[in-house]
Scaffold this motif. Structure first.
Motif, PDB file in Angstrom:
ATOM      1  N   LYS A   1     163.174  26.746  36.197  1.00 12.02           N
ATOM      2  CA  LYS A   1     162.600  27.889  35.492  1.00 12.02           C
ATOM      3  C   LYS A   1     163.105  29.217  36.078  1.00 12.02           C
ATOM      4  O   LYS A   1     163.294  30.187  35.348  1.00 12.02           O
TER       5      LYS A   1
ATOM      6  N   ASN B   1     152.939  28.498  33.271  1.00 10.16           N
ATOM      7  CA  ASN B   1     151.919  27.752  32.512  1.00 10.16           C
ATOM      8  C   ASN B   1     150.515  28.307  32.710  1.00 10.16           C
ATOM      9  O   ASN B   1     149.560  27.557  32.881  1.00 10.16           O
ATOM     10  N   LYS B   2     150.406  29.651  32.707  1.00  8.90           N
ATOM     11  CA  LYS B   2     149.085  30.265  32.816  1.00  8.90           C
ATOM     12  C   LYS B   2     148.760  30.955  31.496  1.00  8.90           C
ATOM     13  O   LYS B   2     149.550  31.744  30.985  1.00  8.90           O
ATOM     14  N   LYS B   3     147.601  30.669  30.935  1.00  8.22           N
ATOM     15  CA  LYS B   3     147.170  31.272  29.689  1.00  8.22           C
ATOM     16  C   LYS B   3     146.270  32.464  29.999  1.00  8.22           C
ATOM     17  O   LYS B   3     145.575  32.465  30.984  1.00  8.22           O
TER      18      LYS B   3
ATOM     19  N   LYS C   1     150.774  41.854  26.642  1.00  7.80           N
ATOM     20  CA  LYS C   1     150.597  40.973  27.800  1.00  7.80           C
ATOM     21  C   LYS C   1     149.130  40.582  27.969  1.00  7.80           C
ATOM     22  O   LYS C   1     148.811  39.415  28.231  1.00  7.80           O
TER      23      LYS C   1
ATOM     24  N   GLN D   1     147.989  38.051  25.450  1.00 11.21           N
ATOM     25  CA  GLN D   1     148.557  36.721  25.682  1.00 11.21           C
ATOM     26  C   GLN D   1     147.976  36.052  26.928  1.00 11.21           C
ATOM     27  O   GLN D   1     148.053  34.832  27.060  1.00 11.21           O
ATOM     28  N   THR D   2     147.425  36.853  27.837  1.00  9.99           N
ATOM     29  CA  THR D   2     146.853  36.285  29.073  1.00  9.99           C
ATOM     30  C   THR D   2     145.373  36.674  29.178  1.00  9.99           C
ATOM     31  O   THR D   2     144.519  36.002  28.643  1.00  9.99           O
TER      32      THR D   2
ATOM     33  N   HIS E   1     154.101  34.339  32.363  1.00  6.25           N
ATOM     34  CA  HIS E   1     152.939  33.443  32.270  1.00  6.25           C
ATOM     35  C   HIS E   1     153.272  32.149  31.537  1.00  6.25           C
ATOM     36  O   HIS E   1     152.639  31.129  31.760  1.00  6.25           O
ATOM     37  N   ARG E   2     154.269  32.171  30.664  1.00  6.77           N
ATOM     38  CA  ARG E   2     154.685  30.941  29.997  1.00  6.77           C
ATOM     39  C   ARG E   2     155.428  30.017  30.963  1.00  6.77           C
ATOM     40  O   ARG E   2     155.287  28.795  30.896  1.00  6.77           O
ATOM     41  N   LEU E   3     156.210  30.615  31.857  1.00  7.28           N
ATOM     42  CA  LEU E   3     156.959  29.795  32.807  1.00  7.28           C
ATOM     43  C   LEU E   3     156.071  29.173  33.873  1.00  7.28           C
ATOM     44  O   LEU E   3     156.366  28.082  34.364  1.00  7.28           O
TER      45      LEU E   3
ATOM     46  N   ILE F   1     157.415  36.799  29.643  1.00  7.90           N
ATOM     47  CA  ILE F   1     157.731  35.362  29.722  1.00  7.90           C
ATOM     48  C   ILE F   1     157.127  34.708  30.957  1.00  7.90           C
ATOM     49  O   ILE F   1     156.979  33.480  31.017  1.00  7.90           O
TER      50      ILE F   1
END
Length: 199
Positions: free
Chosen positions: A5, A197-199, A138, A141-142, A193-195, A191
């Motif tokens: 990643k 894996n945190k929502k 951001k 999304q989080t 938080h996607r890498l 990107i």
């Protein structure tokens, strides 16, 4: 975040930054490059595009250094102040100081007699509005706690990365240097938080 990643983030940021820098550089002076291409200077045209890609790639590398530096500083800030509210308050003060400095120091360095300060307010204002937009995205999304750190990163870190270019008071080059920084910083902050894996 594993090494795969990290490599993905590095190369995507590099490509996006290089492409955005080349695109803006071409658009800002497209007539000159297009006229050269039409007159048969194909090799020169290709070399110019490669050169613009290189400039964009260089600024995207600076963006990546700033990104990892901010992640480190952010962790230190949270650790030292033991409260995200205090740390966020400090970041808000720094954002205001940097925006004010971006106006004042550029105006005192490059302002001429009879010139208004408005033209020097425009870029910091646009940067702040853009930072608010990215921080909002951001946080949706989080979580809302990501708003101030994202705004700080877009405004303050981008400005610090941009400092070497601010000595040039040429709007064309200011945009050629700023665009890859902004695009790369935006990509990285959205990107991350996607890498991990945190929502």
């Amino acid at each position: 975040m594993n090494s795969r990643k990290v490599v993905y983030l590095f190369f995507t940021t590099l490509l996006i930054g290089a492409a955005s820098g080349a695109f803006v550089g071409f658009i800002l002076d497209w007539r000159t490059y297009w006229d050269g291409l039409m007159s048969g200077e194909v090799v020169d045209f290709i070399l110019v595009i490669i050169w613009l890609l290189g400039i964009g790639a260089m600024w995207s590398l600076i963006s990546q250094m700033g990104f990892y530096a901010y992640l480190t500083v952010h962790r230190f800030g949270l650790g030292i102040f033991k409260s995200s509210k205090i740390w966020n308050s400090i970041q808000i003060v720094v954002i205001a100081f940097v925006l004010q400095g971006l106006v004042y120091f550029r105006y005192t360095a490059f302002g001429t007699e009879g010139e208004t300060i408005f033209s020097y307010i425009l870029i910091p204002l646009l940067l702040f509005v853009y930072g608010l937009l990215i921080a909002y995205i951001k946080s949706t999304q989080t979580n809302f706690g990501a708003f101030i750190p994202a705004l700080f990163f877009i405004v303050v870190v981008t400005t610090l990365e941009w400092l070497p270019a601010l000595r040039v008071n040429d709007p064309k080059w200011l945009w050629i240097y700023l665009t890859p920084l902004l695009v790369a910083n935006t990509w990285q902050i959205l990107i991350l938080h996607r890498l991990i894996n945190k929502k």
